[in-house]
Scaffold this motif. Structure first.
Motif, mmCIF file in Angstrom:
data_model
loop_
_atom_site.group_PDB
_atom_site.id
_atom_site.type_symbol
_atom_site.label_atom_id
_atom_site.label_comp_id
_atom_site.label_asym_id
_atom_site.label_seq_id
_atom_site.Cartn_x
_atom_site.Cartn_y
_atom_site.Cartn_z
ATOM 1 N N VAL A 182 -2.824 8.028 -8.862
ATOM 2 C CA VAL A 182 -3.679 8.173 -7.679
ATOM 3 C C VAL A 182 -4.198 9.597 -7.586
ATOM 4 O O VAL A 182 -3.439 10.560 -7.753
ATOM 5 C CB VAL A 182 -2.883 7.828 -6.400
ATOM 6 N N ASN A 183 -5.484 9.742 -7.324
ATOM 7 C CA ASN A 183 -6.083 11.042 -7.037
ATOM 8 C C ASN A 183 -5.814 11.357 -5.572
ATOM 9 O O ASN A 183 -6.329 10.687 -4.676
ATOM 10 C CB ASN A 183 -7.592 10.996 -7.321
ATOM 11 N N VAL A 232 -6.934 5.923 -9.711
ATOM 12 C CA VAL A 232 -7.859 6.306 -10.781
ATOM 13 C C VAL A 232 -7.452 5.742 -12.137
ATOM 14 O O VAL A 232 -8.255 5.755 -13.074
ATOM 15 C CB VAL A 232 -8.002 7.844 -10.881
ATOM 16 N N SER A 234 0.841 -1.191 0.000
ATOM 17 C CA SER A 234 0.000 0.000 0.000
ATOM 18 C C SER A 234 0.879 1.245 0.000
ATOM 19 O O SER A 234 2.096 1.170 0.131
ATOM 20 C CB SER A 234 -0.919 0.022 1.220
ATOM 21 N N ILE A 265 -3.576 4.041 0.916
ATOM 22 C CA ILE A 265 -4.058 3.890 -0.458
ATOM 23 C C ILE A 265 -3.758 2.469 -0.904
ATOM 24 O O ILE A 265 -2.600 2.062 -0.995
ATOM 25 C CB ILE A 265 -3.365 4.902 -1.395
ATOM 26 N N ASP A 266 -4.806 1.710 -1.175
ATOM 27 C CA ASP A 266 -4.653 0.329 -1.615
ATOM 28 C C ASP A 266 -4.903 0.232 -3.120
ATOM 29 O O ASP A 266 -5.493 1.124 -3.730
ATOM 30 C CB ASP A 266 -5.637 -0.576 -0.866
ATOM 31 N N SER A 315 -8.855 12.202 -3.104
ATOM 32 C CA SER A 315 -9.678 11.122 -2.557
ATOM 33 C C SER A 315 -8.853 9.930 -2.092
ATOM 34 O O SER A 315 -9.404 8.975 -1.541
ATOM 35 C CB SER A 315 -10.677 10.650 -3.610
ATOM 36 N N ASP A 316 -7.513 9.968 -2.327
ATOM 37 C CA ASP A 316 -6.619 8.865 -1.973
ATOM 38 C C ASP A 316 -7.083 7.558 -2.603
ATOM 39 O O ASP A 316 -7.112 6.502 -1.960
ATOM 40 C CB ASP A 316 -6.502 8.707 -0.449
ATOM 41 N N THR A 317 -7.424 7.621 -3.890
ATOM 42 C CA THR A 317 -7.876 6.440 -4.618
ATOM 43 C C THR A 317 -7.122 6.314 -5.938
ATOM 44 O O THR A 317 -6.725 7.312 -6.551
ATOM 45 C CB THR A 317 -9.380 6.505 -4.928
#
Length: 197
Positions: A156-157, A164, A110, A125-126, A160-162
């Motif tokens: 990664v955005n 993308v 992560s 963030i996974d 939002s810590d996601t």
């Protein structure tokens, strides 16, 4: 040396050495014509693998692989003022606008987000594997993560810590980003840039 580079020799340059310390390289003014910088080192721990600097605050972050720790250092005294457990950390990057640091962890596969003090994990963030290199696109608030094991460049955005996007990139090994052109440069050790062959 071009005038645009004169200020570089007045700034400490941090070089990671895989012997448990950092070497600080302080160059002379470009106007003096000197090319023999002064060196000093600080002992920190075992196997520093990543280093990044907040260009606004000057705070230095380093990830110590065998210690399973990421440190925050003062740019004035080079003493540690923040530390957080990051199991098997590989790479670190800093967003100088938000003050956040990003560290990839091998043990938990992560990327963790650290606060500006370097003492607290704010988010995990996974889905981006175990990146060996990280860079931040500050204007776009994006994080690029080069994941050798998955032959991927993850995007990664940071808002939002996601994750993308995933871009197949072969055996990615290094990253750099040019904020002026919004271009990312990826080191690829395989012959096929999109296949890892």
């Amino acid at each position: 040396m071009p005038s645009s580079h004169k200020s570089l020799w007045a700034i400490p340059i941090l070089i990671a050495c895989l012997v448990g310390s950092f070497v600080f390289v302080q160059g002379a003014s470009a106007a003096s014509g000197s090319v023999n910088p002064a060196l000093s080192s600080v002992s920190l721990g075992t196997v520093p693998r990543g280093v990044a600097v907040n260009s606004n605050s000057g705070v230095i972050y380093t990830s110590l692989f065998l210690n399973g720790t990421t440190l925050a250092l003062s740019p004035v005294t080079f003493t540690v003022f923040g530390r957080v457990a990051t199991p098997s950390p590989y790479a670190v990057a800093v967003d100088s606008v938000t003050g956040l640091a990003y560290v990839s962890q091998g043990e938990r596969a992560s990327i963790v987000v650290l606060d500006s003090s370097g003492n607290t994990v704010l988010a995990s963030i996974d889905g981006a594997g175990t990146p060996y290199a990280l860079v931040v696109d500050e204007p776009q608030n994006l994080l690029f993560a080069a994941d050798t094991s998955a032959n991927s460049l993850w995007i990664v955005n940071c808002s939002s810590d996601t994750v993308v996007s995933r871009v197949p990139m072969g055996d990615t090994s290094a990253l750099a980003f040019d904020p002026a052109s919004h271009e990312a440069f990826i080191g690829n050790v395989s012959s096929g840039y999109d296949s890892g062959s």
